[in-house]
Design an enzyme around this catalytic site. Structure first.
Site, PDB file in Angstrom:
ATOM      1  N   GLY A   1       0.868  -1.043   0.377  1.00 23.09           N
ATOM      2  CA  GLY A   1       0.059   0.061   0.076  1.00 23.09           C
ATOM      3  C   GLY A   1       0.878   0.829   0.248  1.00 23.09           C
TER       4      GLY A   1
ATOM      5  N   VAL B   1      -2.985  -1.006   3.188  1.00 17.28           N
ATOM      6  CA  VAL B   1      -3.819  -0.655   2.020  1.00 17.28           C
ATOM      7  C   VAL B   1      -5.187   0.144   2.878  1.00 17.28           C
ATOM      8  CG1 VAL B   1      -3.032  -2.967   1.087  1.00 17.28           C
ATOM      9  CG2 VAL B   1      -4.895  -2.834   2.299  1.00 17.28           C
TER      10      VAL B   1
ATOM     11  N   ALA C   1      -0.778  12.675  11.222  1.00 12.79           N
ATOM     12  CA  ALA C   1      -1.855  13.514  10.275  1.00 12.79           C
ATOM     13  C   ALA C   1      -1.169  14.033   9.662  1.00 12.79           C
ATOM     14  CB  ALA C   1      -2.444  14.903  11.553  1.00 12.79           C
TER      15      ALA C   1
ATOM     16  N   LYS D   1      -6.315   3.395  18.422  1.00  8.78           N
ATOM     17  CA  LYS D   1      -7.261   4.152  17.252  1.00  8.78           C
ATOM     18  C   LYS D   1      -7.700   4.632  16.819  1.00  8.78           C
ATOM     19  CE  LYS D   1      -5.975   5.085  13.459  1.00  8.78           C
ATOM     20  NZ  LYS D   1      -4.914   7.014  12.824  1.00  8.78           N
TER      21      LYS D   1
ATOM     22  N   ASN E   1      -8.796   8.877  17.359  1.00  7.32           N
ATOM     23  CA  ASN E   1      -9.830   9.629  16.598  1.00  7.32           C
ATOM     24  C   ASN E   1     -11.052   9.964  17.321  1.00  7.32           C
ATOM     25  OD1 ASN E   1      -7.298   9.508  15.262  1.00  7.32           O
ATOM     26  ND2 ASN E   1      -8.155   8.271  13.536  1.00  7.32           N
TER      27      ASN E   1
ATOM     28  N   CYS F   1     -10.011   9.633   8.070  1.00  4.87           N
ATOM     29  CA  CYS F   1      -9.958   8.567   9.229  1.00  4.87           C
ATOM     30  C   CYS F   1     -11.393   9.177  10.678  1.00  4.87           C
ATOM     31  CB  CYS F   1      -8.618   8.500   9.910  1.00  4.87           C
ATOM     32  SG  CYS F   1      -7.123   8.377   9.368  1.00  4.87           S
TER      33      CYS F   1
ATOM     34  N   LYS G   1     -14.776   8.010   9.736  1.00  2.89           N
ATOM     35  CA  LYS G   1     -14.592   6.605   9.395  1.00  2.89           C
ATOM     36  C   LYS G   1     -14.559   4.923  10.195  1.00  2.89           C
ATOM     37  CE  LYS G   1     -10.877   4.076   7.926  1.00  2.89           C
ATOM     38  NZ  LYS G   1      -9.281   4.026   7.103  1.00  2.89           N
TER      39      LYS G   1
ATOM     40  N   PHE H   1      -9.422  19.130   2.647  1.00  2.00           N
ATOM     41  CA  PHE H   1      -9.970  19.098   3.908  1.00  2.00           C
ATOM     42  C   PHE H   1      -9.277  19.036   5.032  1.00  2.00           C
ATOM     43  CE2 PHE H   1      -7.688  15.299   7.091  1.00  2.00           C
ATOM     44  CZ  PHE H   1      -6.583  16.232   5.716  1.00  2.00           C
TER      45      PHE H   1
HETATM   46  C1  UDX Z   1      -6.251  12.667  11.574  1.00  2.00           C
HETATM   47  C2  UDX Z   1      -5.325  12.264  13.419  1.00  2.00           C
HETATM   48  O1  UDX Z   1      -5.100  13.604  14.037  1.00  2.00           O
HETATM   49  C3  UDX Z   1      -4.249  11.476  13.300  1.00  2.00           C
HETATM   50  O2  UDX Z   1      -3.677  10.904  14.394  1.00  2.00           O
HETATM   51  C4  UDX Z   1      -4.086  10.048  13.065  1.00  2.00           C
HETATM   52  O3  UDX Z   1      -3.530   9.732  12.958  1.00  2.00           O
HETATM   53  C5  UDX Z   1      -5.514  10.552  11.347  1.00  2.00           C
HETATM   54  O4  UDX Z   1      -6.104  11.250  11.639  1.00  2.00           O
HETATM   55  P1  UDX Z   1      -6.257  13.478   9.627  1.00  2.00           P
HETATM   56  O5  UDX Z   1      -7.286  13.496   9.573  1.00  2.00           O
HETATM   57  O6  UDX Z   1      -4.375  13.809   9.081  1.00  2.00           O
HETATM   58  O7  UDX Z   1      -5.118  13.113  11.345  1.00  2.00           O
HETATM   59  O8  UDX Z   1      -5.827  15.233  10.422  1.00  2.00           O
HETATM   60  P2  UDX Z   1      -6.483  16.127  11.542  1.00  2.00           P
HETATM   61  O9  UDX Z   1      -5.316  17.625  11.643  1.00  2.00           O
HETATM   62  O10 UDX Z   1      -6.733  15.715  12.513  1.00  2.00           O
HETATM   63  O11 UDX Z   1      -7.769  17.401  10.609  1.00  2.00           O
HETATM   64  C6  UDX Z   1      -8.700  16.409  11.005  1.00  2.00           C
HETATM   65  C7  UDX Z   1      -9.625  17.648  10.485  1.00  2.00           C
HETATM   66  O12 UDX Z   1     -10.156  18.075  11.330  1.00  2.00           O
HETATM   67  C8  UDX Z   1      -9.479  18.094   9.188  1.00  2.00           C
HETATM   68  O13 UDX Z   1     -10.761  18.760   8.282  1.00  2.00           O
HETATM   69  C9  UDX Z   1      -9.885  19.673  10.100  1.00  2.00           C
HETATM   70  O14 UDX Z   1      -9.530  20.968   9.521  1.00  2.00           O
HETATM   71  C10 UDX Z   1     -10.324  19.944  11.199  1.00  2.00           C
HETATM   72  N1  UDX Z   1     -10.090  20.583  12.447  1.00  2.00           N
HETATM   73  C11 UDX Z   1      -9.007  20.226  13.546  1.00  2.00           C
HETATM   74  C12 UDX Z   1     -10.602  20.948  12.706  1.00  2.00           C
HETATM   75  O15 UDX Z   1     -11.464  21.549  12.168  1.00  2.00           O
HETATM   76  N2  UDX Z   1     -10.774  22.050  14.106  1.00  2.00           N
HETATM   77  C13 UDX Z   1      -9.210  21.584  14.419  1.00  2.00           C
HETATM   78  O16 UDX Z   1      -9.062  22.350  15.877  1.00  2.00           O
HETATM   79  C14 UDX Z   1      -8.445  20.383  14.369  1.00  2.00           C
HETATM   80  P1  ADP Z   2      -4.237   5.316   3.108  1.00  2.00           P
HETATM   81  O1  ADP Z   2      -4.997   7.310   4.081  1.00  2.00           O
HETATM   82  O2  ADP Z   2      -4.967   4.588   4.537  1.00  2.00           O
HETATM   83  O3  ADP Z   2      -2.720   5.282   3.010  1.00  2.00           O
HETATM   84  P2  ADP Z   2      -4.595   5.157   0.508  1.00  2.00           P
HETATM   85  O4  ADP Z   2      -5.864   4.751   0.040  1.00  2.00           O
HETATM   86  O5  ADP Z   2      -3.771   6.732   0.469  1.00  2.00           O
HETATM   87  O6  ADP Z   2      -5.242   4.743   1.728  1.00  2.00           O
HETATM   88  O7  ADP Z   2      -3.363   4.165  -0.058  1.00  2.00           O
HETATM   89  C1  ADP Z   2      -4.016   2.690   0.012  1.00  2.00           C
HETATM   90  C2  ADP Z   2      -3.699   1.987  -0.849  1.00  2.00           C
HETATM   91  O8  ADP Z   2      -3.257   0.628  -1.089  1.00  2.00           O
HETATM   92  C3  ADP Z   2      -3.101   2.342  -2.501  1.00  2.00           C
HETATM   93  O9  ADP Z   2      -2.629   2.712  -3.165  1.00  2.00           O
HETATM   94  C4  ADP Z   2      -4.153   1.050  -3.142  1.00  2.00           C
HETATM   95  O10 ADP Z   2      -3.710   0.671  -4.542  1.00  2.00           O
HETATM   96  C5  ADP Z   2      -3.518   0.420  -2.079  1.00  2.00           C
HETATM   97  N1  ADP Z   2      -3.740  -1.518  -1.897  1.00  2.00           N
HETATM   98  C6  ADP Z   2      -4.814  -1.641  -1.859  1.00  2.00           C
HETATM   99  N2  ADP Z   2      -4.981  -3.379  -2.208  1.00  2.00           N
HETATM  100  C7  ADP Z   2      -4.255  -3.615  -2.108  1.00  2.00           C
HETATM  101  C8  ADP Z   2      -3.524  -4.853  -2.366  1.00  2.00           C
HETATM  102  N3  ADP Z   2      -4.668  -5.881  -2.337  1.00  2.00           N
HETATM  103  N4  ADP Z   2      -1.755  -5.048  -3.029  1.00  2.00           N
HETATM  104  C9  ADP Z   2      -1.751  -3.848  -2.803  1.00  2.00           C
HETATM  105  N5  ADP Z   2      -1.877  -2.306  -2.353  1.00  2.00           N
HETATM  106  C10 ADP Z   2      -3.096  -2.475  -2.729  1.00  2.00           C
END
Ligand code: UDX
Ligand code: ADP
Length: 465
Positions: free
Chosen positions: A11, A92, A166, A223, A227, A279, A282, A341
């Site tokens: 992945g 992945v 993040a 985890k 989140n 994240c 989901k 985002f």
């Molecule tokens: C998040 C977690 O922070 C990270 O630890 C985990 O591994 C993956 O999910 P990410 O989604 O990349 O990371 O970004 P993050 O900075 O957490 O922001 C998530 C969303 O919340 C964004 O849309 C951001 O704009 C929003 N946000 C964040 C707010 O609206 N207000 C805030 O104060 C902080």
């Molecule tokens: P994340 O944010 O979790 O890293 P992404 O969608 O950015 O998710 O990346 C996941 C990657 O995993 C994609 O590039 C996808 O093509 C790859 N992937 C999914 N299934 C398989 C698989 N069976 N073998 C190899 N790569 C895979």
């Protein structure tokens, strides 16, 4: 204990790419191969032109330049990489299911299962398999089940090592993590040894006291919980922002006042147009799904409200625009600044911008969009995926620009949806002059200086003001 010499990461996405780039950079004696089924993605990772990397993260290009083809490789030869590796990270995607049981709620583990089966088929020597993707609790046991029933004499140790990076700050988060969490079979010698081997890799740059070990299910649940707590903070402050708009309170002042309480702390209290990203939603949906499957309906309802509040915030923002523009945006041109985002990423998954755009398009607005890192193709993919109207209709009503002054020309309103730094320094006087009057600004991130904007003539609305 055998030292790890070769790592394979299945992945090459937002998690796998940056994580492996940092491991390769910190452990020069380990060969790291990142594999993916997607040939285009691998080509992009191997591209000479670093602006073509499939993931935009500050500092990532430097790491790629320094390590690629030294001890960091990107390839589609998955079998070879699995065969040679001592340690395999599964990284992945695990999207929310769009079909069948658990549709819209449970994680789709299809890709994880395919990986486990491929490892089971190919492996000829013992492997440590690490789940890196965010997964529902007890996925490790499913992976274990598939791997341990191959009867080919190969032994597998399964670890959970959730990623807390993040986006936008991934390289910094990976280099200086608050903690590294490793879940494994802490009751057997082999399990402990596998945990130690992974821990040693991290110890190349992370202080030992920051490396936590737990049983595998605690690791998986931590985890999701981390989140869920973070998302809940945003929904909480966003709920208060609605109350602020109805009263004389200012959400920025409220955030500051509560953030001084050391038990609450100042971070993650920025009211916004709503959280996005791959994240938060989901993971909460996963938490809700697991809770319901154990008949813990009150627990499920509690967490589900974090998402409902987020949906409300996005809708409320769009409705405020419509209401303020004299209850109609029909054929009015509105500029959307930002589509990612959050700032410093090109990722648009679950971005609030997509939903705000959809509401406004439903009201027949004409949208012009500008984002410094998101491509036109991605923006159309995002709105088309919602299936609210035909692709042709979206094309007729939405335009993507590469330049800010074209974007805002002739618009009735501007909505700031991503907090890109460059937006702050635009020539707002010039922007004001090129817009229809009255000129409205809806700042969904509270990044602009309200009094300066008002002095220029804008009718300015922040969140929670
Ligand atoms: C998040 C977690 O922070 C990270 O630890 C985990 O591994 C993956 O999910 P990410 O989604 O990349 O990371 O970004 P993050 O900075 O957490 O922001 C998530 C969303 O919340 C964004 O849309 C951001 O704009 C929003 N946000 C964040 C707010 O609206 N207000 C805030 O104060 C902080
Ligand atoms: P994340 O944010 O979790 O890293 P992404 O969608 O950015 O998710 O990346 C996941 C990657 O995993 C994609 O590039 C996808 O093509 C790859 N992937 C999914 N299934 C398989 C698989 N069976 N073998 C190899 N790569 C895979």
């Amino acid at each position: 204990m055998k030292k790890i010499q070769k790592i394979c990461c299945i992945g090459a996405g937002y998690v796998g790419g940056p994580t492996m780039a940092v491991i390769a950079d910190k452990c020069r004696d380990i060969q790291v191969t990142v594999v993916d089924v997607n040939q285009d993605r691998i080509n992009e990772w191997n591209s000479e032109d670093l602006s073509q990397l499939p993931v935009y993260e500050p500092g990532l290009d430097e790491l790629i330049l320094r390590n690629r083809n030294n001890n960091l490789f990107f390839s589609t030869d998955i079998d070879k990489a699995i065969d040679e590796a001592d340690m395999i990270f599964i990284s992945v995607n695990t999207p929310t299911k769009t079909y069948g049981i658990g549709k819209g709620k449970a994680a789709d583990l299809k890709y994880i299962e395919l990986c486990a089966r491929q490892i089971a088929k190919v492996a000829k020597s013992d492997k440590i398999v690490i789940e890196k993707s965010t997964l529902p609790v007890r996925t490790a046991s499913a992976i274990k089940n598939i791997l341990q029933n191959t009867n080919n004499g190969v032994s597998f140790q399964i670890l959970s090592n959730p990623e807390f990076l993040a986006e936008g700050t991934a390289i910094n988060d990976l280099t200086y993590p608050d903690r590294v969490l490793i879940g494994g079979d802490i009751h057997t010698e082999e399990g402990k040894q596998a945990i130690d081997l992974l821990s040693q890799i991290y110890q190349s740059w992370v202080p030992q006291e920051k490396i936590l070990t737990t049983n595998i299910w605690s690791s998986e649940l931590s985890k999701l919980t981390a989140n869920a707590f973070l998302a809940q903070r945003i929904s909480s402050i966003n709920a208060i922002s609605a109350l602020c708009e109805a009263t004389e309170a200012d959400v920025t002042e409220v955030s500051r006042a509560i953030g001084f309480d050391s038990r609450i702390g100042p971070k993650f209290l920025n009211a916004s147009v709503g959280f996005g990203g791959s994240c938060f939603q989901k993971d909460i949906l996963n938490l809700v799904y697991i809770s319901r499957s154990y008949h813990l309906d009150e627990v499920a309802d509690y967490w589900e409200h974090v998402i409902l509040m987020n949906d409300y915030q996005k809708r409320r923002f769009a409705e405020k625009i419509i209401k303020t523009l004299y209850n109609t945006v029909n054929d009015k041109k509105i500029a959307l600044l930002g589509w990612a985002f959050k700032k410093d990423t090109n990722d648009t998954r679950e971005s609030a911008a997509i939903y705000v755009a959809d509401y406004l398009l439903n009201e027949q607005a004409l949208l012009s969009v500008y984002d410094p890192k998101v491509t036109e193709g991605q923006i159309f993919t995002d709105v088309n995926r919602l299936g609210t109207r035909t692709e042709k209709e979206n094309e007729q009503r939405l335009q993507v620009h590469n330049e800010i002054y074209d974007t805002v020309k002739g618009t009735h309103a501007i909505a700031v949806l991503t907090e890109w730094d460059e937006f702050i320094d635009f020539d707002w006087k010039r922007i004001y002059e090129s817009m229809e009057k009255p000129a409205f600004v809806f700042d969904g991130r509270n990044i602009l200086n309200a009094s300066k904007m008002k002095a220029l003539g804008f009718i300015y609305h922040g969140i929670g003001k």
